[in-house]
Write an enzyme that holds these catalytic residues in place. Structure first.
Site, PDB file in Angstrom:
ATOM      1  CB  THR A 220       3.393   5.867   4.850  1.00 43.08           C
ATOM      2  OG1 THR A 220       3.512   5.097   6.038  1.00 43.08           O
ATOM      3  CG2 THR A 220       2.330   5.233   3.971  1.00 43.08           C
ATOM      4  CG  PHE A 222       0.180   8.489   1.292  1.00 45.78           C
ATOM      5  CD1 PHE A 222      -0.976   7.947   1.826  1.00 45.78           C
ATOM      6  CD2 PHE A 222       1.197   8.851   2.164  1.00 45.78           C
ATOM      7  CE1 PHE A 222      -1.120   7.771   3.201  1.00 45.78           C
ATOM      8  CE2 PHE A 222       1.065   8.671   3.539  1.00 45.78           C
ATOM      9  CZ  PHE A 222      -0.101   8.131   4.059  1.00 45.78           C
TER      10      PHE A 222
HETATM   11  O1  LIG Z   1      -5.465   5.243   9.258  1.00 46.07           O
HETATM   12  C1  LIG Z   1      -4.957   6.251   8.717  1.00 46.07           C
HETATM   13  O2  LIG Z   1      -4.806   7.336   9.306  1.00 46.07           O
HETATM   14  C2  LIG Z   1      -4.507   6.154   7.327  1.00 46.07           C
HETATM   15  O3  LIG Z   1      -4.495   7.122   6.631  1.00 46.07           O
HETATM   16  C3  LIG Z   1      -3.928   4.844   6.877  1.00 46.07           C
HETATM   17  C4  LIG Z   1      -2.497   4.816   7.344  1.00 46.07           C
HETATM   18  C5  LIG Z   1      -2.209   4.242   8.551  1.00 46.07           C
HETATM   19  C6  LIG Z   1      -0.896   4.242   9.007  1.00 46.07           C
HETATM   20  C7  LIG Z   1       0.111   4.831   8.239  1.00 46.07           C
HETATM   21  C8  LIG Z   1      -0.208   5.429   7.046  1.00 46.07           C
HETATM   22  C9  LIG Z   1      -1.510   5.412   6.578  1.00 46.07           C
END
Ligand SMILES: O=C(O)C(=O)Cc1ccccc1
Length: 346
Positions: A220, A222
């Protein structure tokens, strides 16, 4: 259409050096101040307090880890929703915001991108995390006792096949760590949460299974957002720029023009995505932040473009000027150091 280049709030020139791969984080944590560890060029008085980084979720969420990866010495500020994360920075409750914007399994998180376009923050850093999901349950609970699983919608989507195999119902909650909190506070013995092993340690839950994601490669990306373009201003190593191009018609011709503008200057694109508006959500809104009073503009289609290079480079300036001659609206979303690292989190 060249507002962004002549803005009094010029968005060029901010850069935060990339966070280090996981093995180096401890070293960075020991450095005296976060801004110092991010960038030695920031003035003394600006480094006297720790940066506050807002993220969506409860402590232990993946976004919090992204915040700590980008700013190892920061104080993390949990927020209920992504819109609250942005507001925290706009109102000064936090210095930076963390927003997950795309994943290898799900593509662009369009809603978060929309937020980025609608608000007046700029990208100052990117962080890519390898996301490894675990099945967490109350201490002593076995897999056989489970009836359902709760987690963030993205986590549930990433683990869809595995969940179907386990034959468990699932329900979406605000975030992965929030799911763990919910288990704990309600002493749920028939429910598991999908979250990180770090969350398991933090909340004292058992890990019943590791690596729940359907694809082993699950990363992912960010973005770290700021109001302050001065953050991290420093000589750049490898820089990347993100922009949005809103237009009313002729997506194909705009797309071709954007491609040829960059390719003729040998500028590499790292992201190019066409985002048409949907019937449900209406036109895509972009805040024009450069004209003094901020104005919201609406478009049936927006291109998201990330490319290598700084907005201070002449060839990048020329490329943006050429694109801006089209009947389009260009907003530069940020110019920041490209971070090719993928950081780990179990
Ligand atoms: O729900 C979380 O922990 C988050 O930070 C959102 C998320 C969820 C899944 C992958 C990356 C971020």
């Amino acid at each position: 259409m060249l507002n962004h280049l002549f803005s009094t709030k010029n968005r060029t020139g901010f850069q935060v050096p990339s966070a280090l791969p996981l093995k180096n984080l401890q070293k960075r944590r020991r450095s005296p101040t976060i801004l110092n560890s991010l960038n030695g060029s920031v003035r003394k008085e600006e480094v006297s307090r720790r940066l506050r980084v807002a993220y969506q979720g409860a402590p232990g969420a993946y976004s919090e880890f992204a915040a700590k990866t980008a700013c190892p010495e920061s104080i993390t500020v949990p927020c209920r929703a992504f819109t609250n994360v942005i507001s925290a920075v706009e109102t000064g409750r936090a210095d930076l915001a963390v927003l997950p914007v795309e994943s290898t399994m799900e593509g662009t998180a369009v809603r978060n991108y929309d937020l980025l376009l609608q608000r007046d923050l700029c990208i100052v850093q990117e962080v890519s995390l390898f996301v490894h999901y675990c099945l967490l349950a109350m201490p002593g609970v076995t897999k056989g006792e489970l009836k359902r699983v709760i987690s963030h919608p993205m986590a549930l989507a990433h683990c869809g096949r595995t969940l179907a195999q386990l034959g468990l119902d699932h329900e979406a909650v605000e975030d992965t760590a929030g799911a763990v909190e919910l288990l704990l506070s309600n002493r749920m013995l028939d429910t598991a949460a999908i979250a990180s092993s770090r969350a398991a340690v933090l909340y004292g839950l058992d890990v019943l299974a590791h690596g729940l994601q359907d694809e082993s490669w699950n990363v992912t990306r960010f973005l770290i957002l700021s109001r302050d373009p001065r953050i991290g201003r420093k000589k750049r190593v490898r820089v990347k720029t993100s922009m949005a191009v809103g237009h009313h018609s002729g997506t194909l011709s705009v797309l071709l023009k954007v491609l040829s503008t960059f390719s003729s200057r040998n500028i590499s694109l790292t992201k190019l995505e066409v985002n048409p508006s949907s019937k449900n959500n209406g036109p895509i809104k972009i805040l024009d932040v450069d004209g003094g009073a901020s104005v919201v503009k609406e478009f049936p289609c927006v291109l998201y473009v990330d490319f290598e290079g700084s907005i201070d480079d002449q060839k990048v300036k020329d490329a943006i000027a050429e694109i801006s001659e089209l009947p389009v609206f260009v907003r530069i979303l940020g110019c920041y150091s490209a971070d090719p690292n993928i950081y780990g989190l179990q």
